[in-house]
Write an enzyme that holds these catalytic residues in place. Structure first.
Site, PDB file in Angstrom:
ATOM      1  N   HIS A  43      33.872  41.220  39.503  1.00 50.26           N
ATOM      2  CA  HIS A  43      32.803  42.130  39.095  1.00 50.26           C
ATOM      3  C   HIS A  43      33.449  43.398  38.535  1.00 50.26           C
ATOM      4  CE1 HIS A  43      28.574  43.903  40.118  1.00 50.26           C
ATOM      5  NE2 HIS A  43      29.123  44.537  39.095  1.00 50.26           N
ATOM      6  N   HIS A  50      38.383  48.648  40.501  1.00 50.32           N
ATOM      7  CA  HIS A  50      39.030  47.535  41.200  1.00 50.32           C
ATOM      8  C   HIS A  50      39.474  46.497  40.159  1.00 50.32           C
ATOM      9  CE1 HIS A  50      34.777  46.458  41.023  1.00 50.32           C
ATOM     10  NE2 HIS A  50      34.478  47.233  42.051  1.00 50.32           N
ATOM     11  N   GLU A  70      30.569  38.923  37.024  1.00 49.49           N
ATOM     12  CA  GLU A  70      29.341  39.661  37.309  1.00 49.49           C
ATOM     13  C   GLU A  70      29.405  41.042  36.690  1.00 49.49           C
ATOM     14  OE1 GLU A  70      28.490  37.901  41.817  1.00 49.49           O
ATOM     15  OE2 GLU A  70      29.210  39.954  41.549  1.00 49.49           O
ATOM     16  N   THR A 100      28.444  49.542  45.440  1.00 53.03           N
ATOM     17  CA  THR A 100      28.262  48.103  45.361  1.00 53.03           C
ATOM     18  C   THR A 100      26.856  47.823  44.862  1.00 53.03           C
ATOM     19  OG1 THR A 100      28.463  46.016  46.585  1.00 53.03           O
ATOM     20  CG2 THR A 100      27.474  47.886  47.757  1.00 53.03           C
ATOM     21  N   HIS A 190      25.907  38.645  48.679  1.00 54.23           N
ATOM     22  CA  HIS A 190      25.920  40.027  49.153  1.00 54.23           C
ATOM     23  C   HIS A 190      25.768  40.062  50.670  1.00 54.23           C
ATOM     24  CE1 HIS A 190      26.090  44.282  47.921  1.00 54.23           C
ATOM     25  NE2 HIS A 190      25.563  44.466  49.114  1.00 54.23           N
TER      26      HIS A 190
END
Length: 237
Positions: A43, A50, A70, A100, A190
């Site tokens: 993602h 990240h 994603e 997030t 999630h």
């Protein structure tokens, strides 16, 4: 069996903390697949805090299972996905500064936008999925966009399960039944974990794939990555 796609964002976070290449994402992805996972998820965010966009490009030639990217379909993200051409793209409506993902799409309000983006990806034979809350109306709205699948946002289930409330799975079961009714494939993700994944799998029909990152990596610190992946696979049978 429901497929397990491992989100490796947290490994990238650990790597970036020191500015080097440890852990090596390429090696990690290969090992994760070797341990039995059926997919790799990333993602990337616009600030690349990240996963970096270059990671997405390099992983394309490495991932031999399903490759899922994603993200919020801003133009930079769209361009990346079209270049990399992963197995699947999952559209998530997260703000650039979000820690997030924290909500699914309003598939009715954003129908035209989602339809246009999805057509762009499907023209390149990229499977599409939309991140949605467990609401049958949002599932129905997703059909009109032309998406192949939806991914149920499972945080509310995880919170309820941790509090001992197994009824928290009911909205997800209803959304899954609606997805089956309208012909959409079903993913979920999630805050799913070793503690709550088996019950979710048992109760939610037609679950094709789960994407798990944060919990899986945290659990692996104690139990080992190979062991944890196989524990998930056992629960997903």
């Amino acid at each position: 069996m429901t497929k397990l796609s491992v989100n490796i964002n947290k490994l990238a976070t650990l790597r970036n903390a020191r500015g080097g290449n440890m852990p090596n994402l390429i090696t990690a992805a290969q090992d994760i697949e070797g341990f039995g996972a059926q997919g790799i998820t990333i993602h990337p965010r616009p600030d690349e805090r990240h996963i970096k966009y270059q990671d997405a490009r390099e992983l394309k030639g490495i991932v031999s299972t399903e490759y899922n990217i994603e993200g919020n379909p801003v133009q930079k993200f769209i361009d990346l996905v079209l270049q990399v051409q992963p197995t699947q793209v999952t559209l998530v409506p997260d703000a650039e500064d979000a820690i997030t993902s924290n909500a699914g799409w309003d598939t009715i309000k954003h129908k035209d936008f989602l339809s246009e983006v999805i057509q762009t990806f499907k023209a390149k034979d990229i499977r599409t999925s939309i991140f949605v809350d467990p609401d049958p109306k949002m599932v129905e709205g997703a059909v009109a966009t032309g998406t192949d699948r939806i991914e149920l946002y499972t945080e509310s289930y995880a919170v309820a399960y941790a509090q001992g409330n197994k009824n928290g799975v009911k909205p997800f079961k209803e959304a899954a039944l609606k997805a089956q009714e309208v012909g959409l494939g079903l993913n979920a993700g999630h805050d799913l974990s070793l503690d709550n994944i088996k019950f979710f799998k048992q109760e939610v029909p037609g679950l094709l794939e789960v994407s798990i990152g944060h919990a899986l990596i945290c659990e692996s610190l104690y139990l080992g990555l190979e062991n944890v992946i196989n524990m998930y696979l056992e629960r997903l049978k």
